[in-house]
Motif scaffolding. Sequence first.
Motif, short mmCIF file in Angstrom:
data_model
loop_
_atom_site.label_atom_id
_atom_site.label_comp_id
_atom_site.label_asym_id
_atom_site.label_seq_id
_atom_site.Cartn_x
_atom_site.Cartn_y
_atom_site.Cartn_z
N LEU A 100 1.03 -1.26 -0.16
CA LEU A 100 -0.11 0.05 -0.06
C LEU A 100 0.76 1.33 0.04
CD1 LEU A 100 -2.59 -1.07 2.51
CD2 LEU A 100 -3.08 -0.78 0.16
N ILE A 145 0.63 1.10 -6.01
CA ILE A 145 0.62 2.45 -6.67
C ILE A 145 1.89 3.07 -6.24
CG2 ILE A 145 -0.63 4.52 -6.71
CD1 ILE A 145 -2.41 2.47 -7.94
N PRO A 146 2.65 3.58 -6.96
CA PRO A 146 3.71 4.23 -6.97
C PRO A 146 3.52 5.55 -6.84
CG PRO A 146 3.70 3.70 -9.31
CD PRO A 146 2.32 3.13 -8.73
N VAL A 149 6.32 8.72 -7.14
CA VAL A 149 6.53 8.73 -8.63
C VAL A 149 5.47 9.56 -9.35
CG1 VAL A 149 7.11 7.59 -10.88
CG2 VAL A 149 7.81 6.57 -8.74
N ILE A 164 1.34 5.26 -16.02
CA ILE A 164 2.30 4.42 -15.59
C ILE A 164 2.03 3.24 -14.37
CG2 ILE A 164 4.05 6.21 -15.84
CD1 ILE A 164 4.51 5.99 -12.81
N ILE A 165 0.80 3.53 -13.88
CA ILE A 165 0.27 2.38 -12.88
C ILE A 165 0.57 1.00 -13.38
CG2 ILE A 165 -1.50 1.62 -11.53
CD1 ILE A 165 -2.24 4.37 -10.75
N THR A 168 4.10 -0.27 -14.19
CA THR A 168 4.72 -0.47 -13.03
C THR A 168 4.39 -1.61 -12.38
OG1 THR A 168 4.93 2.11 -12.92
CG2 THR A 168 5.70 0.84 -10.96
N MET B 1 -8.38 3.02 -14.66
CA MET B 1 -7.16 3.10 -14.00
C MET B 1 -7.25 4.33 -12.83
SD MET B 1 -3.75 3.25 -16.01
CE MET B 1 -4.50 2.71 -17.69
N VAL B 2 -7.94 5.32 -13.05
CA VAL B 2 -8.09 6.42 -12.19
C VAL B 2 -9.02 5.79 -11.09
CG1 VAL B 2 -9.18 8.74 -11.60
CG2 VAL B 2 -7.96 8.05 -13.97
N LEU B 4 -9.09 2.31 -10.18
CA LEU B 4 -8.36 1.84 -9.57
C LEU B 4 -7.46 2.44 -8.53
CD1 LEU B 4 -6.95 -1.16 -9.23
CD2 LEU B 4 -5.51 -0.20 -10.76
N ARG B 5 -6.97 3.58 -8.76
CA ARG B 5 -6.28 4.24 -8.13
C ARG B 5 -6.96 4.93 -6.72
NH1 ARG B 5 -3.06 10.14 -8.58
NH2 ARG B 5 -1.82 9.56 -6.68
N ILE B 8 -7.65 1.91 -4.27
CA ILE B 8 -6.28 1.84 -3.59
C ILE B 8 -6.04 2.95 -2.70
CG2 ILE B 8 -3.71 1.38 -3.62
CD1 ILE B 8 -4.30 -0.37 -5.99
N ILE B 11 -8.22 2.46 0.40
CA ILE B 11 -7.70 1.17 1.21
C ILE B 11 -6.53 1.75 2.03
CG2 ILE B 11 -6.73 -0.93 1.15
CD1 ILE B 11 -8.26 -1.57 -1.25
N SER B 12 -5.48 2.47 1.36
CA SER B 12 -4.18 2.84 1.79
C SER B 12 -4.50 3.92 3.42
CB SER B 12 -3.32 3.75 1.11
OG SER B 12 -3.14 2.98 -0.23
N ALA B 128 10.09 6.59 -14.54
CA ALA B 128 9.01 6.27 -13.69
C ALA B 128 8.57 4.68 -13.29
CB ALA B 128 7.95 6.85 -14.24
N ILE B 129 8.75 3.86 -14.24
CA ILE B 129 8.55 2.49 -14.11
C ILE B 129 9.64 1.88 -13.17
CG2 ILE B 129 8.05 0.39 -15.17
CD1 ILE B 129 7.00 1.75 -17.59
N GLY B 132 9.28 3.14 -9.51
CA GLY B 132 8.01 2.67 -8.82
C GLY B 132 8.16 1.47 -8.55
N PHE B 178 4.96 -0.67 -24.23
CA PHE B 178 3.86 0.37 -23.70
C PHE B 178 3.83 1.55 -24.48
CE2 PHE B 178 2.31 -2.69 -20.62
CZ PHE B 178 1.16 -2.21 -20.20
#
Lengths: 199, 180
Positions: A100, A145-146, A149, A164-165, A168, B1-2, B4-5, B8, B11-12, B128-129, B132, B178
């Motif tokens: 997390l 989730i980074p 970054v 980038i999620i 990554t 994706m947004v 999903l973020r 999370i 949850i965090s 970034a990858i 991360g 990608f």
Amino acid sequence: MNFIWAFLILISFVFGALNGKLDDVVNSILSGAESSITIAINICGVMVFWLGIMKIAEKSGIAEKISKVLRPFAKVLFKDASNNENAISNIAMNFSANALGLSNAATPMGIKAMEELQKINKDKSSASDSMCMLLAMNTAGFQLIPATVIAVLASVGFNNPTQIIVPTLLVTSFAFVTAIITAKIMQKFFPPQSETEVQ
Amino acid sequence: MVVLRQIIDIISLLALPAIILSILLYAIYKKIPVYETFVEGAKEGIDVTLKIIPYLTAIIVAVAMFRASGALDTISYLFTNIFDKFNIPSDILPLAIIRSLSGSAALGVFSDIAQNNPVDSYVVKLGAIMLGSSETTFYVLAVYFGSVGIKKYRYALLTGIIADIAGIIGAVIIANVFFL
């Protein structure tokens, strides 16, 4: 570790002299030593708090319940520790906190798990297989989730940083699985720990 | 994706409160003297921190010296040609090396890359990858083993390095798929 540490210091002096940055290198010794204590103080607060909370979890028996649920997984990865409820519950929480992105909270959990693993370690000066597995999971740094970054990308005006999620996540999962498989394979090839006297 | 973020993120935010609350409530239900028990356990925290300080100082000073010496730039320069062949921008090499040594240093190197390259460029995405998906291997090893006084790491260091290399290679492949 002896080699890497000495190598880093020696190479720093050599390159520092070659690049004419010897004064920077000397200053970095002072500032590095200073910042290591700052980091330790930051860790200390969380550490004190977490070990207090964990003592409650231990006494109430909730740690045992958590570890019972996780025992099937633990048996595969942490063979010799799968019966130690404090170790297993801390390993599980350490992993979740890392995933997390709560790395400040993850460190005390990991250290607590290490202490529990040390209690059942045959040779107190060398790493047990379970310790190596816990370290493999931690050094691979699995994260959902980074966040940092993404924050940097957003600050430079990157278009849609969340793209980038997924890449990554793929890479971090790959590195994580590689670490676990490597640790499993190494267990077989490395000489087992020798028995030492229990002190 | 947004979405999903966001999930999370929530949850965090709730993870720690949920863990602490359930531990506390269960203990109260079991009639454990929570305050005394907390203090009893918390005392150990100071010892543990004192124990890891020498290890922390050793690794942080060595990495700080390494960064200040400019060795990273020199090493990167030597590898430029090889990297060009694999479509890897040479800007990325310092990041690939430093990410195993220090998290804050890696973040600094990546911020430089992000600021000195066009927004949305390949090198920024690859960086970034790479950042991360990494964790500072040497720091984790020093602190975790230091806290319990382990001297022989056995295969832990080798495993960490192999995972790091796998992460770097994985990042290059995924970024190619990608973003290229």
